[in-house]
Write a protein that holds these residues in place. Structure first.
Motif, PDB file in Angstrom:
ATOM      1  N   VAL A   1       0.843  -1.188   0.000  1.00  0.00           N
ATOM      2  CA  VAL A   1       0.000   0.000   0.000  1.00  0.00           C
ATOM      3  C   VAL A   1       0.880   1.241   0.000  1.00  0.00           C
ATOM      4  O   VAL A   1       1.728   1.417   0.884  1.00  0.00           O
ATOM      5  CB  VAL A   1      -0.938   0.016   1.224  1.00  0.00           C
ATOM      6  N   ILE A   2       0.695   2.074  -1.006  1.00  0.00           N
ATOM      7  CA  ILE A   2       1.441   3.324  -1.124  1.00  0.00           C
ATOM      8  C   ILE A   2       0.482   4.455  -0.775  1.00  0.00           C
ATOM      9  O   ILE A   2      -0.485   4.710  -1.498  1.00  0.00           O
ATOM     10  CB  ILE A   2       1.992   3.499  -2.550  1.00  0.00           C
ATOM     11  N   ASN A   3       0.729   5.088   0.356  1.00  0.00           N
ATOM     12  CA  ASN A   3      -0.212   6.092   0.841  1.00  0.00           C
ATOM     13  C   ASN A   3       0.213   7.506   0.474  1.00  0.00           C
ATOM     14  O   ASN A   3       1.279   7.968   0.876  1.00  0.00           O
ATOM     15  CB  ASN A   3      -0.376   6.009   2.357  1.00  0.00           C
ATOM     16  N   PHE A   4      -0.646   8.174  -0.290  1.00  0.00           N
ATOM     17  CA  PHE A   4      -0.460   9.592  -0.570  1.00  0.00           C
ATOM     18  C   PHE A   4      -1.610  10.406   0.021  1.00  0.00           C
ATOM     19  O   PHE A   4      -1.657  11.617  -0.122  1.00  0.00           O
ATOM     20  CB  PHE A   4      -0.355   9.819  -2.083  1.00  0.00           C
ATOM     21  N   THR A   5      -2.550   9.735   0.684  1.00  0.00           N
ATOM     22  CA  THR A   5      -3.666  10.433   1.306  1.00  0.00           C
ATOM     23  C   THR A   5      -3.143  11.326   2.420  1.00  0.00           C
ATOM     24  O   THR A   5      -2.423  10.876   3.310  1.00  0.00           O
ATOM     25  CB  THR A   5      -4.676   9.421   1.877  1.00  0.00           C
ATOM     26  N   ASN A   6      -3.508  12.571   2.376  1.00  0.00           N
ATOM     27  CA  ASN A   6      -3.056  13.528   3.390  1.00  0.00           C
ATOM     28  C   ASN A   6      -3.985  13.544   4.605  1.00  0.00           C
ATOM     29  O   ASN A   6      -5.163  13.207   4.487  1.00  0.00           O
ATOM     30  CB  ASN A   6      -2.986  14.930   2.772  1.00  0.00           C
ATOM     31  N   PRO A   7      -3.452  13.953   5.765  1.00  0.00           N
ATOM     32  CA  PRO A   7      -2.038  14.210   6.074  1.00  0.00           C
ATOM     33  C   PRO A   7      -1.249  12.895   6.032  1.00  0.00           C
ATOM     34  O   PRO A   7      -1.544  11.979   6.811  1.00  0.00           O
ATOM     35  CB  PRO A   7      -2.067  14.806   7.485  1.00  0.00           C
ATOM     36  N   ALA A   8      -0.297  12.800   5.111  1.00  0.00           N
ATOM     37  CA  ALA A   8       0.295  11.517   4.724  1.00  0.00           C
ATOM     38  C   ALA A   8       0.967  10.768   5.865  1.00  0.00           C
ATOM     39  O   ALA A   8       0.799   9.551   6.001  1.00  0.00           O
ATOM     40  CB  ALA A   8       1.282  11.729   3.580  1.00  0.00           C
ATOM     41  N   GLY A   9       1.754  11.442   6.683  1.00  0.00           N
ATOM     42  CA  GLY A   9       2.426  10.759   7.782  1.00  0.00           C
ATOM     43  C   GLY A   9       1.444  10.242   8.821  1.00  0.00           C
ATOM     44  O   GLY A   9       1.560   9.114   9.317  1.00  0.00           O
TER      45      GLY A   9
ATOM     46  N   THR B   1      -0.570   7.293   7.333  1.00  0.00           N
ATOM     47  CA  THR B   1       0.281   6.103   7.251  1.00  0.00           C
ATOM     48  C   THR B   1       0.438   5.452   8.622  1.00  0.00           C
ATOM     49  O   THR B   1       0.307   4.229   8.766  1.00  0.00           O
ATOM     50  CB  THR B   1       1.658   6.457   6.679  1.00  0.00           C
ATOM     51  N   GLU B   2       0.694   6.268   9.650  1.00  0.00           N
ATOM     52  CA  GLU B   2       0.858   5.711  10.999  1.00  0.00           C
ATOM     53  C   GLU B   2      -0.427   5.045  11.482  1.00  0.00           C
ATOM     54  O   GLU B   2      -0.385   3.994  12.136  1.00  0.00           O
ATOM     55  CB  GLU B   2       1.292   6.809  11.977  1.00  0.00           C
ATOM     56  N   ALA B   3      -1.572   5.622  11.138  1.00  0.00           N
ATOM     57  CA  ALA B   3      -2.842   5.040  11.568  1.00  0.00           C
ATOM     58  C   ALA B   3      -3.133   3.709  10.880  1.00  0.00           C
ATOM     59  O   ALA B   3      -3.810   2.844  11.455  1.00  0.00           O
ATOM     60  CB  ALA B   3      -3.979   6.019  11.280  1.00  0.00           C
ATOM     61  N   MET B   4      -2.617   3.490   9.662  1.00  0.00           N
ATOM     62  CA  MET B   4      -2.886   2.271   8.907  1.00  0.00           C
ATOM     63  C   MET B   4      -1.947   1.123   9.280  1.00  0.00           C
ATOM     64  O   MET B   4      -2.224  -0.042   8.968  1.00  0.00           O
ATOM     65  CB  MET B   4      -2.788   2.550   7.404  1.00  0.00           C
ATOM     66  N   ILE B   5      -0.853   1.417   9.938  1.00  0.00           N
ATOM     67  CA  ILE B   5       0.153   0.402  10.242  1.00  0.00           C
ATOM     68  C   ILE B   5      -0.381  -0.743  11.106  1.00  0.00           C
ATOM     69  O   ILE B   5      -0.040  -1.912  10.862  1.00  0.00           O
ATOM     70  CB  ILE B   5       1.406   1.052  10.859  1.00  0.00           C
ATOM     71  N   PRO B   6      -1.212  -0.494  12.134  1.00  0.00           N
ATOM     72  CA  PRO B   6      -1.705  -1.629  12.928  1.00  0.00           C
ATOM     73  C   PRO B   6      -2.405  -2.692  12.090  1.00  0.00           C
ATOM     74  O   PRO B   6      -2.332  -3.885  12.416  1.00  0.00           O
ATOM     75  CB  PRO B   6      -2.671  -0.956  13.913  1.00  0.00           C
ATOM     76  N   ALA B   7      -3.070  -2.297  11.006  1.00  0.00           N
ATOM     77  CA  ALA B   7      -3.762  -3.269  10.155  1.00  0.00           C
ATOM     78  C   ALA B   7      -2.863  -3.838   9.071  1.00  0.00           C
ATOM     79  O   ALA B   7      -3.016  -4.996   8.673  1.00  0.00           O
ATOM     80  CB  ALA B   7      -4.984  -2.610   9.505  1.00  0.00           C
ATOM     81  N   LEU B   8      -1.899  -3.042   8.593  1.00  0.00           N
ATOM     82  CA  LEU B   8      -1.119  -3.435   7.413  1.00  0.00           C
ATOM     83  C   LEU B   8       0.362  -3.666   7.685  1.00  0.00           C
ATOM     84  O   LEU B   8       1.078  -4.175   6.820  1.00  0.00           O
ATOM     85  CB  LEU B   8      -1.274  -2.364   6.320  1.00  0.00           C
ATOM     86  N   GLY B   9       0.836  -3.273   8.858  1.00  0.00           N
ATOM     87  CA  GLY B   9       2.258  -3.436   9.164  1.00  0.00           C
ATOM     88  C   GLY B   9       3.125  -2.625   8.219  1.00  0.00           C
ATOM     89  O   GLY B   9       2.739  -1.558   7.747  1.00  0.00           O
ATOM     90  N   ASP B  10       4.299  -3.156   7.914  1.00  0.00           N
ATOM     91  CA  ASP B  10       5.243  -2.423   7.081  1.00  0.00           C
ATOM     92  C   ASP B  10       4.899  -2.484   5.593  1.00  0.00           C
ATOM     93  O   ASP B  10       5.647  -1.962   4.761  1.00  0.00           O
ATOM     94  CB  ASP B  10       6.659  -2.977   7.292  1.00  0.00           C
ATOM     95  N   ARG B  11       3.754  -3.086   5.252  1.00  0.00           N
ATOM     96  CA  ARG B  11       3.331  -3.115   3.854  1.00  0.00           C
ATOM     97  C   ARG B  11       2.642  -1.825   3.440  1.00  0.00           C
ATOM     98  O   ARG B  11       2.254  -1.669   2.282  1.00  0.00           O
ATOM     99  CB  ARG B  11       2.423  -4.325   3.586  1.00  0.00           C
ATOM    100  N   VAL B  12       2.481  -0.884   4.363  1.00  0.00           N
ATOM    101  CA  VAL B  12       1.999   0.449   4.003  1.00  0.00           C
ATOM    102  C   VAL B  12       3.161   1.430   4.141  1.00  0.00           C
ATOM    103  O   VAL B  12       3.858   1.464   5.153  1.00  0.00           O
ATOM    104  CB  VAL B  12       0.796   0.891   4.859  1.00  0.00           C
ATOM    105  N   ILE B  13       3.395   2.185   3.094  1.00  0.00           N
ATOM    106  CA  ILE B  13       4.505   3.143   3.036  1.00  0.00           C
ATOM    107  C   ILE B  13       3.949   4.478   2.549  1.00  0.00           C
ATOM    108  O   ILE B  13       3.228   4.534   1.541  1.00  0.00           O
ATOM    109  CB  ILE B  13       5.596   2.649   2.066  1.00  0.00           C
ATOM    110  N   GLY B  14       4.262   5.543   3.251  1.00  0.00           N
ATOM    111  CA  GLY B  14       3.791   6.870   2.857  1.00  0.00           C
ATOM    112  C   GLY B  14       4.776   7.551   1.930  1.00  0.00           C
ATOM    113  O   GLY B  14       5.994   7.407   2.071  1.00  0.00           O
TER     114      GLY B  14
END
Length: 464
Positions: A156-164, A167-180
């Protein structure tokens, strides 16, 4: 060879289709991503693009633009559209998230509520960024849960703002497979390198901070840090946007070059005055401009690409216009607007993962001890090495006390915003507003929260 590297190698040899899903597929900047994909002619490139959006009109318009971009190009990635999220996610190898919850109408509210209370309302900085985060995070979390269920192996490549923050909020569900991702740091580094006549592709950028809150502290080429040379050269500093924006004297005082968004912090009074002096905010301008584009495209779908190109040129030329006027920085020149934005960052990231082609990119990832002032799980924006196993932060110089203080304060704001979005806690939302460095009053923080709740129905849980 690790398991993920073996999978990549086998896929490449078998000529397997690689699918990209774009969430927010009706967004105005999606053609930039598709243009980058069209330029990729290597084996194992993206072969199909599925656009997902909740707005059918916007989706159809952007679909028309993409197909016209692909006209005459052999083996162009096939484009399909859907308004069904689950359909969009199934089978995806990469998911690019660029949603805008509340649309540009929401952005105009973010700006106006803040400005009416004498506070900056930029969409990712300060009050506007917090309001944007509060309504975006619940949707982003739902999406992360669906990705984990339907496409657990997707990156998952996150460009949705506020991006950081997102991205931090999505990590519990996706782990390191989400990158901002964000194009501001790489753009800054590239412009600084070119100002010294360096090959920007071979330089290492010692950059660190949070999304829209970072500094270039070193510019290494040939084993030598060339940043001191740049800071000592007024002519070179005046040759690119950040140099003109902040001024040579202030940059020498800092000993670094800030991300352009730090202009809102270092020149807060001047920027607020400039924004309040104009009748049309940036959000309102974009709302009117893009509404006209989508309406015209609906009536002239055969001219979709030409209409998009005209609208984009106007959009880029007016980017951060208030800050440039304050600094007397003049109009953006071609080098400031040169290709190589977030779409190139996204393409480089996907290629590095899909082909195990090692790349160095500035990304939003977990800190993992990189910056000692923050814990390991805090998402930071730093240079990373990327390959088939994902992104790993590189060693950078440590933040100064000033930088660390600002970063720590804003990280606390991000985490309070995430907590508020997850729990519905008004107290957490109030803390986020009150703790932000650009909001200097607890009373104003409460009025901001009430103002946003009154105009944004999705924030009803935070009503007092």
């Amino acid at each position: 060879m690790r398991w993920s590297e073996l999978v990549v190698a086998e896929l490449a040899e078998a000529g397997v289709q690689v699918r990209l899903t774009i969430l927010g597929g009706g967004g105005f900047r999606v053609p930039l991503v598709y243009s980058a994909l069209l330029s990729d002619r290597g084996e194992g490139r993206i072969t199909s693009v599925r656009l997902y959006d909740t707005d059918r009109t916007r989706l159809a318009a952007i679909g028309s633009v993409l197909r016209q971009q692909a006209s005459g190009i052999a083996d162009a990635p096939v484009v399909t559209e859907t308004t069904d999220l689950d359909e969009a996610l199934r089978g995806a190898d990469f998911v690019f998230s660029a949603i805008r919850v509340g649309g540009l109408e929401g952005r105009t509210i973010d700006e106006r509520v803040a400005l009416d209370l004498g506070v900056l309302g930029q969409e990712t900085v300060g009050a506007g960024g917090i309001a944007y985060g509060l309504r975006t995070l619940p949707v982003a979390l739902e999406i992360a849960t669906r990705i984990a269920a339907l496409a657990p192996d997707a990156w998952v490549i996150n460009f949705t703002n506020p991006a950081g923050m997102v991205t931090e909020a999505m990590i519990p569900a996706l782990g390191d497979r989400v990158i901002g991702i964000c194009d501001s740091p790489s753009g800054l580094g590239r412009r600084a390198a070119l100002a010294l006549g360096l090959d920007a592709s071979k330089a290492f950028y010692d950059y660190a901070g949070l999304n829209h809150l970072g500094w270039l502290r070193g510019l290494h080429a040939g084993g030598v840090d060339r940043l001191p040379e740049l800071l000592a050269d007024p002519a070179a500093l005046g040759a690119f946007e950040e140099g003109r924006l902040f001024g040579a004297d202030w940059l020498r005082t800092l000993g670094s070059i800030p991300n352009e968004y730090l202009h809102y912090y270092y020149f807060a009074r001047e920027t607020l005055a400039a924004v309040r002096s104009v009748e049309t905010t940036r959000g309102k301008f974009l709302l009117e401009q893009q509404s006209a584009f989508y309406a015209e495209t609906a009536g002239q779908p055969e001219n979709a690409l030409a209409l998009w190109q005209r609208t984009r040129a106007e959009r880029e030329a007016t980017y951060m216009v208030e800050s440039r006027e304050i600094a007397d920085a003049g109009e953006r020149d071609e080098r400031d607007m040169a290709a190589g934005g977030y779409e190139q960052v996204a393409l480089s990231l996907m290629r590095a993962i899909a082909h195990n082609e090692r790349a160095s990119l500035i990304l939003n990832v977990r800190n993992r001890g990189t910056l000692r002032h923050l814990d390991d799980d805090a998402v930071v924006e730093v240079p990373c090495t990327v390959d088939a196993n994902g992104a790993r932060p590189l060693t950078v110089s440590q933040l100064t006390d000033h930088q660390a203080g600002l970063v720590s304060a804003v990280k606390a704001v991000e985490r309070s915003t995430i907590e508020a979005a997850v729990t519905g806690s008004r107290s957490s939302a109030l803390r986020a507003f009150a703790w932000h460095p650009l909001i200097d009053s607890v009373t104003t923080a409460g009025r901001l929260l009430d103002g946003y709740v009154a105009q944004l129905p999705t924030l009803a849980p935070f009503r007092s």
